[in-house]
Design a protein around this motif. Structure first.
Motif, PDB file in Angstrom:
ATOM      1  N   PRO A 244      88.046 -23.392  28.793  1.00 37.19           N
ATOM      2  CA  PRO A 244      88.028 -24.375  27.732  1.00 37.19           C
ATOM      3  C   PRO A 244      87.849 -25.793  28.265  1.00 37.19           C
TER       4      PRO A 244
ATOM      5  N   ASN B 123      85.338 -24.403  22.773  1.00 36.16           N
ATOM      6  CA  ASN B 123      86.387 -25.307  23.232  1.00 36.16           C
ATOM      7  C   ASN B 123      86.803 -26.198  22.067  1.00 36.16           C
TER       8      ASN B 123
ATOM      9  N   ILE C 130      90.750 -19.555  27.342  1.00 35.69           N
ATOM     10  CA  ILE C 130      90.199 -19.360  25.994  1.00 35.69           C
ATOM     11  C   ILE C 130      91.137 -18.480  25.172  1.00 35.69           C
TER      12      ILE C 130
END
Length: 171
Positions: free
Chosen positions: A38, A54, A120
């Protein structure tokens, strides 16, 4: 004769070592390149629409461009209704054209077979908790400052009807 066997064995061992090193290298490259972080810009294009993974970067972009965000919580590789929403709406030109002009798209995926980075996964789980996501697909609209506007899900009727539905939620 003994020297020839020794050289043959040495060549075989050396060749095997090179093969093993190459396999290790390509495995490491694949593992490092396969999962997005991210902290890096991860944007995927689906049927012309740009989907950010993100959240922080998408939120900054939404603020900069003064556009609302569309958060799409999905189980992309297992959720039947998510696949239906994709096929009937998200991959259609009516939706992608409208989305490109009006919202910042954020895909928050919860796959069962697809690999994701731990960052993530953690980000997506935190956001699902924050917005009290109870099922998939869930679509949440946020204003450009990140405040929740509305929550929706799959709606029958195709892309044009879904865009009309989203427009009514954004008013």
């Amino acid at each position: 004769m003994m020297r020839e066997k020794h050289n043959l064995l040495r060549g075989t061992v050396l060749g095997f070592g090179v093969l093993l090193a190459a396999a290790s290298f390509f495995t490491a490259v694949k593992l490092n390149a396969g999962s997005p972080s991210p902290k890096t810009s991860e944007v995927t294009k689906s049927a012309g629409a740009l989907w950010h993974e993100n959240f922080e970067e998408a939120a900054a972009l939404a603020k900069r461009e003064k556009k609302p965000m569309l958060l799409y919580f999905t189980g992309s590789d297992w959720c039947g209704w998510c696949k239906k929403l994709h096929a009937e709406v998200l991959d259609r030109p009516e939706f992608t054209k409208w989305a490109a002009e009006n919202v910042i798209l954020v895909k928050l995926d919860f796959p069962r077979r697809k690999e994701q980075s731990e960052e993530i996964k953690k980000q997506n789980e935190e956001l699902a908790g924050k917005y009290q996501v109870r099922g998939f697909p869930t679509v949440i609209l946020l204003n450009s400052r990140g405040r929740e506007i509305a929550t929706t899900s799959y709606q029958p009727g195709g892309a044009a009807a879904y865009v009309t539905h989203l427009k009514s939620l954004l008013k």
